[in-house]
Motif scaffolding. Structure first.
Motif: not given
Length: 473
Positions: A408-419, A443-447
């Motif tokens: 089981a995996a939980s991740l947070q991804l912070f990506y460039p604002e232009k995307l 959990n999959v959290y993107l910001q």
């Protein structure tokens, strides 16, 4: 009573009984004398610690570990620095003004960085395995013995054995470092002495097998080191050459410690412990000696061709081979790499620039394979935590915090604002990748933007050690 020593009444202002002293400057709380080791100065409010009286009310302790934490907090962002250089390309770095050797090293590195998409996973696996120095069945059993035993003596013997094995597997590397260190000394001595040093260097057997250190160690201890010591004593040269002699003695100690006989004797001592025999049975030193013949010492020493080219590339930049304007950037990157290999850093650190299907990317990751404790402990849910920073050309920097265990995996991804408009597609792609590798996404959290900048923010266990290693040496 009359003063018979005074014949006449003294004039005002000429009374010799009045002793005038030169005015003394008041000692304010912030006045401190200049430090002059050749003179004895009047007392002031300076203390040995360089603090005034008010500051002495609170105890302040400096420590090696505290200095390490401060360095990690202020560590240069290697990802941001390296992408500026790596994305420029080989042509921008060479510039047509460097030597052939430096240009060849840069070209070789850029060629090694090119790969296809299907080559990425085997590449990552190879880099991770080469970064783990002690892998294989023998060391897996040693870890189990370390986790199960309560004997301090057994743990000390296991650590001593690992240290000797490490020095033996690094024997060729240590011997080359010894050779280069002595050779560098030739630039700091007189010509006649230089010729004598060079003659002794020719006696070193650079092709000696791993663990066969007897002859070279005898030459170093009985001939080369005494000769250098006499040179320093006769010339009173207390500069660079003496510093290099200090480095030489450390390398010699490690090289001699890596003797095959030393490793076998350490194994024999381990066989006397019941906690060791539980995992190794009745294996004798002779059987272990035969097993050593089948060990790939280069792999055990962490030798990696791609990593060697990466190091050569950094070395070229540090020495100014990519232009003096890039020298400071390469020095900052090298400092970051060394800091992440500190004994205080309980994480696996990987950094690699690659060009995948024509698109350049630089990635840096910190891995804690088991943040809950030892992987051999029973009844503990084993959880791995990973922090990744990767910068893709023309897209920007991404930051990923991944926590997984029990499929089981939980991740947070912070990506460039232009995307930000493509967030839904990114989230869908991540879930597809997890499913393809049979991980259940809890959990999959993107910001867009932000995210942690230092491993201290992701791995609190780094700072937890301050209670046990907070000392100043």
């Amino acid at each position: 009573m009359a003063d018979i020593l005074k014949v006449t009444t003294p004039l005002s202002g000429y009374d010799n009984t009045t002793v005038k002293t030169p005015p003394q400057a008041g000692q304010g709380p912030h006045i401190q004398n200049p430090i002059d080791p050749t003179r004895v100065m009047r007392g002031d409010n300076r203390t040995d610690a360089g603090r005034n009286g008010e500051q002495q009310l609170a105890f302040r302790y400096g420590s090696n570990f505290g200095a390490f934490l401060n360095m990690v907090k202020s560590m240069p962002d290697m990802s941001a620095i390296f992408t500026d250089i790596f994305f420029q390309g080989e042509e921008m770095l060479t510039g047509g003004v460097m030597g052939d050797e430096a240009a060849q090293q840069i070209a070789s590195f850029f060629e090694a960085a090119q790969m296809e998409g299907e080559e990425v996973f085997p590449f990552l696996k190879e880099q991770a395995e080469s970064a783990v120095r002690f892998s294989g069945g023998i060391f897996d059993r040693l870890r189990e013995a370390m986790a199960e035993t309560n004997s301090i003596d057994l743990k000390a013997e296991i650590l001593d054995f690992i240290k000797k094995f490490n020095d033996m597997s690094s024997g060729k590397h240590l011997l080359h470092d010894i050779f280069n260190t002595i050779q560098d000394m030739e630039g700091y001595v007189f010509r006649q002495t230089r010729e004598e040093i060079d003659a002794m260097l020719q006696e070193l057997d650079m092709a000696a097998p791993q663990g066969e250190t007897g002859e070279n160690s005898a030459l170093l201890k009985e001939k080369i080191l005494p000769f250098l010591a006499r040179y320093v004593a006769n010339t009173h040269d207390m500069g660079t050459i003496r510093d290099k002699i200090s480095l030489l003695t450390i390398l010699m100690a490690r090289y001699e410690n890596g003797s095959r006989q030393e490793v076998l004797q350490s194994f024999s001592r381990l066989s006397g412990y019941q906690g060791f025999r539980k995992f190794f049975g009745d294996m004798t030193a002779e059987q272990f000696d035969q097993m050593l013949d089948q060990v790939d010492m280069d792999k055990a020493a962490g030798k990696n061709q791609w990593a060697d080219k990466f190091v050569d590339f950094l070395k070229t930049g540090v020495t100014g081979g990519t232009g003096l304007e890039n020298k400071q950037a390469f020095q900052s990157m090298l400092q970051s790499l060394v800091l992440n290999e500190s004994v205080y850093m309980p994480l696996l650190h990987l950094a690699f620039p690659v060009e995948i299907d024509g698109r350049k990317m630089f990635s840096e990751m910190w891995i804690d394979p088991d943040e809950s404790g030892s992987s051999t402990q029973t009844g503990v849910r084993h959880t791995a935590r990973i922090f990744v920073k990767f910068d893709i050309r023309d897209l920007g920097q991404f930051k990923l915090v991944l926590l997984y265990g029990d499929n089981a995996a939980s991740l947070q991804l912070f990506y460039p604002e232009k995307l930000q408009k493509a967030e839904a597609g990114i989230q869908k792609g991540i879930k597809a990748i997890l499913e393809r590798h049979h991980f259940r996404a809890e959990n999959v959290y993107l910001q867009a933007g932000g995210g942690p900048s230092s491993p201290l923010e992701v791995f609190p266990k780094i700072q937890e050690r301050i209670s046990s290693v907070d000392v100043r040496i």
